[in-house]
Design an enzyme around this catalytic site. Sequence first.
Site, short mmCIF file in Angstrom:
data_model
loop_
_atom_site.label_atom_id
_atom_site.label_comp_id
_atom_site.label_asym_id
_atom_site.label_seq_id
_atom_site.Cartn_x
_atom_site.Cartn_y
_atom_site.Cartn_z
N SER A 1 0.86 -1.18 0.00
CA SER A 1 0.00 0.00 0.00
C SER A 1 0.89 1.22 0.00
O SER A 1 2.06 1.15 0.40
CB SER A 1 -0.89 0.02 1.25
OG SER A 1 -1.59 1.24 1.37
N TYR B 1 -3.69 -0.48 10.30
CA TYR B 1 -3.48 -0.68 8.87
C TYR B 1 -2.04 -0.34 8.48
O TYR B 1 -1.38 -1.11 7.77
CB TYR B 1 -4.46 0.18 8.08
CG TYR B 1 -4.41 -0.03 6.58
CD1 TYR B 1 -4.99 -1.14 6.00
CD2 TYR B 1 -3.79 0.90 5.75
CE1 TYR B 1 -4.96 -1.34 4.63
CE2 TYR B 1 -3.76 0.72 4.38
CZ TYR B 1 -4.33 -0.40 3.82
OH TYR B 1 -4.29 -0.60 2.46
#
Length: 256
Positions: A148, A161
């Site tokens: 990501s 996250y």
Amino acid sequence: MSTDKMPVKMPVAVITGAGSGIGRGVALALLAAGYRCALLGRRAAALAETIALSAHPQNALALPADLSQAEAVSAAFAKLIAHFGRIDFLFNNAGTFGGQAPIAETSTETWDSVIAINLNGAFYCAREAWRQMLAQDPPGGRILNNGSISAHVPRPHTVAYAASKHAITGLTKALALEGRSLGIAVGQIDIGNAATDMTADMPRGMLQADGSTRAEPVMDLRHVADAVVMIANQPIAVNTLFVTIMATAMPYIGRG
């Protein structure tokens, strides 16, 4: 003696989180590119929908599984190996965002669920694919982890996250090192703002590091799928260790 070439079997790809979003887009692109595909995810109905969208449903196998559970992952991989016989490519994609909250308001349940899917699930799937890639004939294969933008620069209030995606980078580096003498290439794709259900709020506004809320651009998912197919098609002597693909105008370089 006949000069006809023996037919070459279609390569086998495994896509986790294939029931929606990036996983669905990549699964459809790999099926269109001539792969046989095992689709893993939590929801059987969503995996069936992905297969129904393909022009080559006969080359797809749905394997519902809770990827946060090691035993469930092992069982799913045993089924796909029994069906396809080998694994050439694993797209380790399944993940969850976990919402945005300051660390003081982040529950243990949120932390555990994000780590269980994003990190533990990626490890369990990589381990099963690795074992098969070593055992098959010919041996070897490729693993591509979905990192990501947050594997490098976190968003505000996304501690679980961001930590999980930073850990994916460590997993990628460790496996790339271990795999390079074994014919297993391991890399990572870091994606920024592909248009999926997970990013639906971005055009409406996302919390920024300076405390403001601003709309962020998104890009068509097909560009991510095209990049994954390109990497999957590389010869095993070539490894795309890290690649970033993102909406051009999204706040990343200079974030904050």
